[in-house]
Design a protein around this motif. Structure first.
Motif, short mmCIF file in Angstrom:
data_model
loop_
_atom_site.label_atom_id
_atom_site.label_comp_id
_atom_site.label_asym_id
_atom_site.label_seq_id
_atom_site.Cartn_x
_atom_site.Cartn_y
_atom_site.Cartn_z
N SER A 70 -76.89 60.72 22.77
CA SER A 70 -76.39 59.40 22.39
C SER A 70 -77.22 58.86 21.22
O SER A 70 -78.43 58.78 21.31
CB SER A 70 -76.51 58.48 23.61
OG SER A 70 -76.00 57.21 23.31
N ARG A 79 -68.87 51.60 16.62
CA ARG A 79 -68.63 52.87 17.28
C ARG A 79 -67.93 53.84 16.33
O ARG A 79 -67.01 53.46 15.58
CB ARG A 79 -67.73 52.61 18.51
CG ARG A 79 -67.35 53.83 19.35
CD ARG A 79 -68.56 54.46 20.02
NE ARG A 79 -69.38 53.56 20.80
CZ ARG A 79 -69.33 53.40 22.12
NH1 ARG A 79 -68.44 54.08 22.83
NH2 ARG A 79 -70.15 52.57 22.74
N THR A 85 -67.06 61.45 14.58
CA THR A 85 -67.82 62.15 15.63
C THR A 85 -67.67 63.67 15.46
O THR A 85 -68.66 64.41 15.50
CB THR A 85 -67.34 61.73 17.03
OG1 THR A 85 -67.42 60.31 17.14
CG2 THR A 85 -68.19 62.37 18.13
N LEU A 99 -72.22 60.72 21.72
CA LEU A 99 -71.81 59.32 21.58
C LEU A 99 -72.51 58.74 20.35
O LEU A 99 -73.74 58.79 20.25
CB LEU A 99 -72.21 58.54 22.85
CG LEU A 99 -71.79 57.08 22.93
CD1 LEU A 99 -70.27 56.95 22.94
CD2 LEU A 99 -72.39 56.43 24.18
N ASP A 101 -72.93 55.36 17.85
CA ASP A 101 -72.68 53.95 17.51
C ASP A 101 -73.72 53.54 16.47
O ASP A 101 -74.48 54.38 15.99
CB ASP A 101 -72.72 53.07 18.76
CG ASP A 101 -71.84 51.83 18.64
OD1 ASP A 101 -71.97 51.11 17.62
OD2 ASP A 101 -71.04 51.58 19.54
N TYR A 105 -76.58 48.48 17.28
CA TYR A 105 -76.03 48.38 18.63
C TYR A 105 -77.00 48.97 19.65
O TYR A 105 -77.28 48.38 20.69
CB TYR A 105 -74.67 49.07 18.70
CG TYR A 105 -73.99 48.94 20.04
CD1 TYR A 105 -73.55 47.71 20.50
CD2 TYR A 105 -73.80 50.06 20.85
CE1 TYR A 105 -72.94 47.57 21.75
CE2 TYR A 105 -73.19 49.94 22.10
CZ TYR A 105 -72.76 48.70 22.54
OH TYR A 105 -72.15 48.58 23.77
N LYS A 135 -67.82 42.23 25.82
CA LYS A 135 -68.44 43.44 25.26
C LYS A 135 -67.89 43.80 23.88
O LYS A 135 -67.95 44.94 23.43
CB LYS A 135 -68.30 44.65 26.21
CG LYS A 135 -68.94 44.43 27.59
CD LYS A 135 -70.44 44.31 27.49
CE LYS A 135 -71.08 43.92 28.84
NZ LYS A 135 -72.48 43.55 28.72
N MET A 295 -76.78 53.02 26.43
CA MET A 295 -75.44 53.02 25.83
C MET A 295 -74.60 54.12 26.49
O MET A 295 -73.45 53.89 26.90
CB MET A 295 -75.64 53.28 24.34
CG MET A 295 -74.51 53.00 23.41
SD MET A 295 -75.19 53.07 21.69
CE MET A 295 -74.92 54.81 21.27
N HIS A 296 -75.19 55.30 26.60
CA HIS A 296 -74.51 56.44 27.23
C HIS A 296 -74.17 56.11 28.69
O HIS A 296 -73.05 56.37 29.16
CB HIS A 296 -75.39 57.69 27.16
CG HIS A 296 -74.87 58.86 27.92
ND1 HIS A 296 -74.11 59.85 27.34
CD2 HIS A 296 -74.98 59.20 29.23
CE1 HIS A 296 -73.77 60.74 28.25
NE2 HIS A 296 -74.29 60.38 29.41
N GLU A 299 -71.40 53.61 29.00
CA GLU A 299 -70.13 54.25 28.66
C GLU A 299 -69.57 55.02 29.85
O GLU A 299 -68.36 55.09 30.06
CB GLU A 299 -70.38 55.21 27.47
CG GLU A 299 -69.15 55.81 26.85
CD GLU A 299 -68.31 54.80 26.10
OE1 GLU A 299 -68.82 53.69 25.82
OE2 GLU A 299 -67.15 55.11 25.80
N HIS A 300 -70.49 55.63 30.64
CA HIS A 300 -70.05 56.44 31.78
C HIS A 300 -70.10 55.67 33.10
O HIS A 300 -69.89 56.24 34.16
CB HIS A 300 -70.89 57.72 31.88
CG HIS A 300 -70.64 58.66 30.75
ND1 HIS A 300 -71.22 58.51 29.51
CD2 HIS A 300 -69.81 59.74 30.66
CE1 HIS A 300 -70.79 59.48 28.71
NE2 HIS A 300 -69.93 60.23 29.37
#
Lengths: 320, 320
Positions: A70, A79, A85, A99, A101, A105, A135, A295-296, A299-300
């Protein structure tokens, strides 16, 4: 215990910082690498540098693979889309684990541990990023070197060098900045100053170091330097005030200028307090590379208070 | 009649203009070529482009060689030293026939026919050059894009774009520049504006065209645009006033912004008149490429009034 491994990266323009963290929040080890801003060095080189640093970190902790990679990237201001990506990943990094961003961020997530709020960054550049209750990201600033990015070291330095030239050429007010700029660049006169700025290898980050001179002269009472410092911090404060209108009033400050200059911090907060009330100031809880790990996890959907507590605990043990 | 041939060149960054003149002042023919700023394109390419253009011009007038090749180069801000001259010449141009000085100097010599005095140039960039009674050059300005070169199109454009961003992000006064900047760059919002400036192929000369928008909005009464126009011309006027202190009070104006904007010219002269009295205004007598020819003749002590008269006469016959 969940032993899956996440690598977080604060991918700046001059260097990158890596951290390896278990899914339960245990910080295992850290690493560094050269700058990863692919706008400056190209995707291929950024990818190669990161691969090298990731492999080195994995070797250090005795692992052969990771479950999540990440990055907070200085080349992004939001993002990354799928195409970016994929382009960054090449055939080296599996996109399913990647991931990307913005570095701002990742810093915000680290600074406020994933809570909504605002981060004002004043380093070489300057940028304000907020996360609202839904968010959604809100960003102001990050103008880059072409527009002298107000509020960061580069913006302060350029204003200082302009004032220095004006003073040296006697077309503007007298200021200590004139003599100091000649010393800083190791030249003898105004023409030498101009030529020095265009020498090969003279990067914005190098020019930005003149901000320290402006800061020092402002502290010493040079009125033009004081004007520049106050003016630049006033713009950054207006940017911050505007982002705070859209986000919860939690604020943290980040970046070299805020870290090294009490004066800049004070000027900024003075101006901000006249624009915006009830601001809850926060120290940066965790650094941006750990922000990238959070962040990772966000996201999950795996982030818990327990994980954050363990991360802070194992991080502090490393750094103190 | 002296039939030796001199080629004068106004070697700008976006294009070059050539003129072939006999030693008695007779203008034979003209030519053009691509930009010759070797700081931007390298010595080899500048040399190749010039060689092509010189050969073409020689063929046009049925000659096989020349006796002098004299350039006003945008890459220089003073007479070239021997090393620079040799590097520019390579094995293509005999250095004994080659004379290199700044484009501003060639413009000044053309503008005032070799007399001492001052030229204020406001094109993409801005610079003020004076020649004192002892034929010594005095230069102020020419800061380049890193310092937003005040007084030229680029400086006006950058100030305009900053004000546009401030307005769009609601951190500065409202101005028509906001909407106009989005139109100019073909983007929808502030983030798009920033990104557009860093697109590949976005050169300073292209960004400088936004100065026309600032100029137009100032004419139409947009107060922020008016402030920018007046502020930029005030700096150029101060630079000019400072050079005039050291030189005879003959002044000519040159460059696209002065040519195309009566408003900028007026703002400049208004400010200058408050700084400096008894200025003798001159129209540009001859263009910079002929200034380069005069430069060669002055260097060799061959310039006479008769030659100048013939040059003006044969030039005017070509252009009217």
């Amino acid at each position: 215990m969940n032993t899956s491994l996440i690598i977080g990266v604060d991918a700046g323009g001059t260097h990158g910082k890596l951290v390896a963290v278990l899914a339960d929040g245990t910080v295992l080890d850290t690493g560094v690498c050269e700058g990863l801003n692919y706008n400056a060095i190209g995707m291929a080189q950024a990818r190669a540098r990161l691969k090298l640093a990731v492999d080195k970190l994995l070797a250090k902790i005795g692992c052969t693979d990771y479950d999540g990679l990440s990055l907070g990237l200085s080349a992004l201001d939001a993002r990354a889309d799928d195409a970016t990506t994929a382009s960054f990943a090449g055939d080296v990094f599996p996109t399913s684990k990647l991931l990307l961003d913005s570095d701002a961020y990742a810093a915000l997530i680290g600074g406020l541990l994933g809570k909504s709020g605002v981060i004002a960054i004043s380093g070489t550049g300057a940028m304000v990023l907020g996360l609202d209750e839904n968010k959604k990201q809100h960003v102001i600033g990050g103008w880059g070197y072409k527009l002298d990015e107000p509020g960061g070291g580069y913006g302060v330095a350029i204003e200082g060098l302009k004032a220095a030239l004006m003073s040296l050429e006697q077309i503007g007010p007298d200021t200590e900045l004139g003599r100091s700029a000649l010393d800083f660049l190791g030249v003898g006169d105004a023409r030498g100053l101009i030529n020095a700025l265009y020498e090969e290898g003279r990067e914005p980050a190098g020019i930005a170091k003149f901000a320290r001179v402006v800061d020092r002269l402002a502290e010493a009472g040079d009125s033009i330097s004081m004007e520049i410092a106050a003016g630049q911090m006033a713009i950054l404060a207006r940017m911050t005030g505007k982002v705070l209108e859209r986000c919860p009033h939690r604020l943290c400050l980040h970046g070299g200028m805020f870290e090294h200059s009490g004066q800049m911090r004070r000027l900024f907060l003075q101006e901000l307090s006249s624009l915006c009330a009830d601001i809850e100031m926060h120290e940066m809880e965790l650094p941006p590379e750990l922000g990238a790990v959070l962040m990772h996890m966000m996201e999950h959907g795996t982030l818990t208070d327990e994980i954050v507590t363990r991360m802070k605990h194992t991080w502090e043990r490393r750094t103190t």
